[in-house]
Design a protein around this motif. Structure first.
Motif, PDB file in Angstrom:
ATOM      1  N   VAL A 281       0.846  -1.201   0.000  1.00 51.82           N
ATOM      2  CA  VAL A 281       0.000   0.000   0.000  1.00 51.82           C
ATOM      3  C   VAL A 281       0.882   1.252   0.000  1.00 51.82           C
ATOM      4  CG1 VAL A 281      -1.676   1.325   1.357  1.00 51.82           C
ATOM      5  CG2 VAL A 281      -1.917  -1.166   1.151  1.00 51.82           C
ATOM      6  N   LYS A 282       1.880   1.268   0.881  1.00 50.23           N
ATOM      7  CA  LYS A 282       2.776   2.438   0.992  1.00 50.23           C
ATOM      8  C   LYS A 282       3.574   2.669  -0.297  1.00 50.23           C
ATOM      9  CE  LYS A 282       6.649   1.664   3.329  1.00 50.23           C
ATOM     10  NZ  LYS A 282       7.774   1.665   2.358  1.00 50.23           N
ATOM     11  N   ASN A 283       4.192   1.609  -0.810  1.00 51.92           N
ATOM     12  CA  ASN A 283       5.093   1.812  -1.957  1.00 51.92           C
ATOM     13  C   ASN A 283       4.335   2.186  -3.221  1.00 51.92           C
ATOM     14  OD1 ASN A 283       6.962   1.175  -0.080  1.00 51.92           O
ATOM     15  ND2 ASN A 283       7.848  -0.577  -1.155  1.00 51.92           N
ATOM     16  N   LYS A 284       3.201   1.547  -3.445  1.00 50.30           N
ATOM     17  CA  LYS A 284       2.420   1.902  -4.642  1.00 50.30           C
ATOM     18  C   LYS A 284       1.912   3.332  -4.543  1.00 50.30           C
ATOM     19  CE  LYS A 284       1.112  -2.760  -6.064  1.00 50.30           C
ATOM     20  NZ  LYS A 284       1.621  -2.697  -7.456  1.00 50.30           N
ATOM     21  N   ARG A 285       1.610   3.773  -3.327  1.00 50.07           N
ATOM     22  CA  ARG A 285       1.163   5.158  -3.155  1.00 50.07           C
ATOM     23  C   ARG A 285       2.334   6.126  -3.353  1.00 50.07           C
ATOM     24  NH1 ARG A 285      -0.891   5.848   2.336  1.00 50.07           N
ATOM     25  NH2 ARG A 285      -2.687   4.620   1.686  1.00 50.07           N
ATOM     26  N   ASN A 286       3.495   5.791  -2.790  1.00 47.86           N
ATOM     27  CA  ASN A 286       4.679   6.642  -3.006  1.00 47.86           C
ATOM     28  C   ASN A 286       4.962   6.825  -4.496  1.00 47.86           C
ATOM     29  OD1 ASN A 286       5.124   6.996  -0.298  1.00 47.86           O
ATOM     30  ND2 ASN A 286       6.869   5.579  -0.162  1.00 47.86           N
ATOM     31  N   ALA A 287       4.738   5.757  -5.260  1.00 48.11           N
ATOM     32  CA  ALA A 287       5.069   5.792  -6.688  1.00 48.11           C
ATOM     33  C   ALA A 287       4.157   6.732  -7.476  1.00 48.11           C
ATOM     34  CB  ALA A 287       5.002   4.381  -7.270  1.00 48.11           C
ATOM     35  N   LEU A 288       3.029   7.121  -6.902  1.00 48.62           N
ATOM     36  CA  LEU A 288       2.145   8.076  -7.590  1.00 48.62           C
ATOM     37  C   LEU A 288       2.907   9.365  -7.903  1.00 48.62           C
ATOM     38  CD1 LEU A 288      -1.126   7.587  -5.501  1.00 48.62           C
ATOM     39  CD2 LEU A 288      -0.842   7.055  -7.928  1.00 48.62           C
ATOM     40  N   ASP A 289       3.947   9.648  -7.128  1.00 50.83           N
ATOM     41  CA  ASP A 289       4.720  10.873  -7.338  1.00 50.83           C
ATOM     42  C   ASP A 289       5.993  10.629  -8.161  1.00 50.83           C
ATOM     43  OD1 ASP A 289       2.907  12.394  -5.820  1.00 50.83           O
ATOM     44  OD2 ASP A 289       3.826  11.673  -3.965  1.00 50.83           O
ATOM     45  N   HIS A 290       6.132   9.420  -8.703  1.00 56.13           N
ATOM     46  CA  HIS A 290       7.327   9.131  -9.515  1.00 56.13           C
ATOM     47  C   HIS A 290       6.952   9.176 -10.993  1.00 56.13           C
ATOM     48  CE1 HIS A 290      11.018   7.495 -10.966  1.00 56.13           C
ATOM     49  NE2 HIS A 290      11.485   7.281  -9.753  1.00 56.13           N
ATOM     50  N   PRO A 291       7.570  10.083 -11.767  1.00 54.95           N
ATOM     51  CA  PRO A 291       7.155  10.256 -13.167  1.00 54.95           C
ATOM     52  C   PRO A 291       7.413   9.042 -14.064  1.00 54.95           C
ATOM     53  CG  PRO A 291       9.088  11.611 -12.648  1.00 54.95           C
ATOM     54  CD  PRO A 291       8.600  11.049 -11.347  1.00 54.95           C
ATOM     55  N   ALA A 292       8.266   8.104 -13.636  1.00 57.22           N
ATOM     56  CA  ALA A 292       8.564   6.948 -14.489  1.00 57.22           C
ATOM     57  C   ALA A 292       7.792   5.697 -14.073  1.00 57.22           C
ATOM     58  CB  ALA A 292      10.063   6.659 -14.459  1.00 57.22           C
ATOM     59  N   ALA A 293       6.921   5.824 -13.062  1.00 59.42           N
ATOM     60  CA  ALA A 293       6.334   4.627 -12.436  1.00 59.42           C
ATOM     61  C   ALA A 293       5.348   3.886 -13.328  1.00 59.42           C
ATOM     62  CB  ALA A 293       5.655   5.012 -11.131  1.00 59.42           C
ATOM     63  N   GLN A 294       5.358   2.571 -13.160  1.00 56.21           N
ATOM     64  CA  GLN A 294       4.487   1.674 -13.923  1.00 56.21           C
ATOM     65  C   GLN A 294       3.288   1.197 -13.104  1.00 56.21           C
ATOM     66  OE1 GLN A 294       6.567  -1.860 -15.103  1.00 56.21           O
ATOM     67  NE2 GLN A 294       4.739  -2.916 -15.805  1.00 56.21           N
ATOM     68  N   ALA A 295       3.477   0.984 -11.796  1.00 58.08           N
ATOM     69  CA  ALA A 295       2.433   0.324 -11.000  1.00 58.08           C
ATOM     70  C   ALA A 295       2.005   1.175  -9.801  1.00 58.08           C
ATOM     71  CB  ALA A 295       2.921  -1.051 -10.546  1.00 58.08           C
ATOM     72  N   ALA A 296       2.028   2.492  -9.973  1.00 58.51           N
ATOM     73  CA  ALA A 296       1.586   3.374  -8.900  1.00 58.51           C
ATOM     74  C   ALA A 296       0.079   3.236  -8.727  1.00 58.51           C
ATOM     75  CB  ALA A 296       1.928   4.818  -9.258  1.00 58.51           C
ATOM     76  N   ALA A 297      -0.383   3.261  -7.485  1.00 57.07           N
ATOM     77  CA  ALA A 297      -1.826   3.111  -7.250  1.00 57.07           C
ATOM     78  C   ALA A 297      -2.169   3.490  -5.826  1.00 57.07           C
ATOM     79  CB  ALA A 297      -2.256   1.669  -7.515  1.00 57.07           C
ATOM     80  N   ASN A 298      -3.401   3.921  -5.658  1.00 53.07           N
ATOM     81  CA  ASN A 298      -3.936   4.129  -4.321  1.00 53.07           C
ATOM     82  C   ASN A 298      -4.744   2.893  -3.963  1.00 53.07           C
ATOM     83  OD1 ASN A 298      -3.888   5.993  -2.247  1.00 53.07           O
ATOM     84  ND2 ASN A 298      -4.557   7.639  -3.632  1.00 53.07           N
ATOM     85  N   ILE A 299      -4.152   1.999  -3.186  1.00 53.88           N
ATOM     86  CA  ILE A 299      -4.878   0.777  -2.843  1.00 53.88           C
ATOM     87  C   ILE A 299      -4.957   0.641  -1.334  1.00 53.88           C
ATOM     88  CG2 ILE A 299      -4.279  -0.496  -4.948  1.00 53.88           C
ATOM     89  CD1 ILE A 299      -2.131  -1.972  -3.187  1.00 53.88           C
TER      90      ILE A 299
ATOM     91  N   GLY B  23       6.033  -0.219  -6.754  1.00 55.65           N
ATOM     92  CA  GLY B  23       5.303   0.890  -7.361  1.00 55.65           C
ATOM     93  C   GLY B  23       5.899   1.385  -8.665  1.00 55.65           C
ATOM     94  N   VAL B  24       7.236   1.541  -8.702  1.00 53.21           N
ATOM     95  CA  VAL B  24       7.860   2.099  -9.909  1.00 53.21           C
ATOM     96  C   VAL B  24       8.009   1.010 -10.980  1.00 53.21           C
ATOM     97  CG1 VAL B  24       9.800   3.424 -10.841  1.00 53.21           C
ATOM     98  CG2 VAL B  24       9.107   3.759  -8.476  1.00 53.21           C
ATOM     99  N   GLY B  25       8.285  -0.220 -10.532  1.00 49.37           N
ATOM    100  CA  GLY B  25       8.416  -1.333 -11.471  1.00 49.37           C
ATOM    101  C   GLY B  25       9.688  -2.115 -11.231  1.00 49.37           C
ATOM    102  N   ASN B  26       9.806  -3.256 -11.902  1.00 53.42           N
ATOM    103  CA  ASN B  26      10.923  -4.151 -11.625  1.00 53.42           C
ATOM    104  C   ASN B  26      11.622  -4.667 -12.881  1.00 53.42           C
ATOM    105  OD1 ASN B  26      12.746  -5.894 -10.512  1.00 53.42           O
ATOM    106  ND2 ASN B  26      11.248  -7.300  -9.646  1.00 53.42           N
TER     107      ASN B  26
END
Lengths: 392, 151
Positions: free
Chosen positions: A175-193, A337-340
């Motif tokens: 939950v935390k990491n996907k939410r943090n990624a919402l602010d990363h311009p390169a992210a693939q899997a950002a989400a509010n879950i 969040g950003v991807g792997n």
């Protein structure tokens, strides 16, 4: 207390760059490596002629589908007519590429080195997970046809059993990491879950569920490393590499302690000694801990002695690891969040160190109070960890 | 003495992905499409350093800048080197041995690997030009070029 080791040059990161992380990208592996390299050089204000040597990191050749993948990537990585070397320690490669770049300069051999990591995961059919089949011992493991998710499910289960950890506490990491990624311009899997979303997602291999795992991605990331002599000339805000460490557990999966990554403790200690860090929990400002699965962030926080054994979920629950907490973990959004894109994911974490220390992380910015950051990755036959410690 | 290895157990295996679908890249796609649609070999052009180069890629190996342009080149090539291939990669004799060549083009860095055809005795330095498949048979591949023949 700092260990007295013989280093000719202190090493600084002076530039960083990355591509978008996505399931599929239209560029070739070389072109992805080029894009990350170009952005990194531009951010350092340097050009291809300034680069003295290149270090390339990429995971198994089978992913991109080229043997000698390092050599294949060298043109795109600004390596033409330069000393180029590829390093490869599986998933831990991204951070190890920065470490190899570090020793190129720390040894006194070079002053300016480009470290590039790339992964193309969409070439292999039907699915890149199938390629992991060939990391198992052909006699005692492969007959059972395991894949990584099966094995990590057992590690996760053992960790949960030993320290009485609940799935809902582990899900907080995702939950935390996907939410943090919402602010990363390169992210693939950002989400509010929510935790509930994780617990209700498809069960892949119990206890691993869909939202416990990072996505399949491709992309590239790069950093520019220079000696102190060059750093003082070209920037007012170098980010120093103060410590590096790596360590391997047994080759045999069945000879390892599953609930606690002792090899990471050893890798961490190597880097902490070099950096003069005695209490990581108190001295680090933030850490980009390797998080291909949500439980791995917790597992790795404990191996890095950021949390006591079995207590990383407690820190997470208390909000300590949030971006505004006392010790933010994966402010980038991490792999979850950003991807792997294997090697590039570890290098993305090193890029995040650079942006955070320089206050260039935008909405992802954490507060730098004490000066130290850490990036870590994990891989090979799931028994290696690599660690880099940086300082403003 | 008995061969000891023959008595050890073996475990059968394999090691590769089932298949690959390789990414061509945006500029190399244009290169293949110009072979398919125009029957022309084009080269990448770096507007920073002015070099033309093959194979096509969207960055300049020489000056490290982005490249996003193809230019027409003289279709007349020169044989930089060649060899006569008699065995395949598994040591099997080919029914029809052929000439493999490294072909360079005027003012272009690099070149192409291809076959020579309609030739008895090739020579290094010989001028050649590409022979394409019929346009309706072309799919956007290096195999749309059948071979290079002497001029």
């Amino acid at each position: 207390m700092k260990t007295n080791i013989n280093i000719k040059n202190r090493v600084a990161i002076v530039g960083a760059g990355m591509t978008l992380f996505r399931r599929r990208l239209k560029e070739t592996p070389q072109e992805l490596a080029f894009e990350a390299s170009r952005v990194a050089l531009d951010s350092a204000g340097l050009d291809v002629k300034d680069v003295e040597a290149v270090v390339i990191g990429s995971a198994p050749d089978a992913f991109d589908g080229f043997h000698m993948k390092g050599e294949h990537l060298s043109d795109g990585s600004m390596g033409y007519m330069k000393p180029v070397k590829r390093v490869f320690v599986g998933g831990a490669t991204g951070v190890f590429t920065a470490i190899a770049g570090w020793w190129h300069i720390a040894s006194g051999l070079y002053d300016i080195v480009l470290a590039v990591a790339e992964e193309k995961m969409s070439n292999a059919r039907p699915h890149p997970q199938g390629l992991f089949k060939y990391i198992w011992d052909p006699i005692v493991e492969r007959p059972l046809n395991p894949n990584l998710i099966w094995i990590f499910a057992m590690e996760m289960h053992r960790y949960m059993y030993k320290y009485n950890i609940k799935k809902e506490d582990i899900a907080l990491v995702s939950v935390k990491n996907k939410r943090n990624a919402l602010d990363h311009p390169a992210a693939q899997a950002a989400a509010n879950i929510s935790v509930d979303d994780v617990l209700k997602s498809e069960v892949l291999v119990w206890p691993v569920q869909r939202l416990d795992i990072s996505p399949v991605s491709e992309g590239a990331a790069a950093v520019v490393l220079v000696s102190e002599r060059v750093a003082r000339k070209i920037t007012d805000s170098p980010v120093w590499i103060e410590g590096v460490g790596w360590n391997l557990d047994s080759t045999h999966w069945t000879s390892r302690e599953l609930a606690y990554p002792k090899y990471l403790e050893e890798a961490g200690n190597m880097a902490y000694r070099m950096a003069g860090i005695e209490n990581p929990r108190k001295q680090l400002d933030f850490a980009e801990v390797y998080d291909p699965f949500d439980y791995k962030e917790l597992h790795h926080m404990e191996g890095l002695q950021i949390a006591n054994k079995g207590e990383a979920p407690k820190l997470t629950k208390e909000g300590v690891t949030q971006r505004d907490g006392d010790l933010p973990i994966c402010p980038s959004g991490g792999l979850l969040g950003v991807g792997n894109p294997i090697a590039a994911a570890g290098m993305m974490k090193v890029c995040e160190l650079f942006w955070q220390h320089r206050y260039e992380a935008g909405k992802r910015q954490v507060r730098i109070k004490r000066g130290y950051g850490l990036a870590q990755a994990w891989g090979d036959l799931m028994q290696v960890s690599t660690v880099v410690i940086t300082k403003t | 003495m008995e061969n000891r290895t023959s008595r050890l157990l073996r475990y059968p295996g394999d090691m590769e992905a089932e298949s690959y679908l390789y990414t061509v890249g945006p500029l190399a796609e244009q290169f293949l499409l110009s072979i398919k649609n125009e029957g022309k070999i084009k080269a990448a052009y770096c507007k920073n350093c002015g070099r033309l180069f093959l194979p096509v890629r969207s960055f300049c190996t020489f000056c490290g800048k982005e490249v996003n342009e193809l230019r027409e080149i003289d279709q007349e090539g020169v044989v930089e080197s060649f060899s006569k291939v008699k065995l395949d990669s598994f040591g099997k004799e080919l029914k029809e041995p052929f000439y493999l060549a490294y072909i360079k083009f005027r003012n272009v860095e690099g070149g192409l690997l291809h076959k020579l055809g309609e030739v008895k005795e090739p020579k290094i330095g010989m001028k050649v030009k590409p022979v394409f498949k019929e346009s309706k048979e072309r799919i956007g591949s290096l195999e749309d070029i059948l071979y290079f023949r002497p001029i």
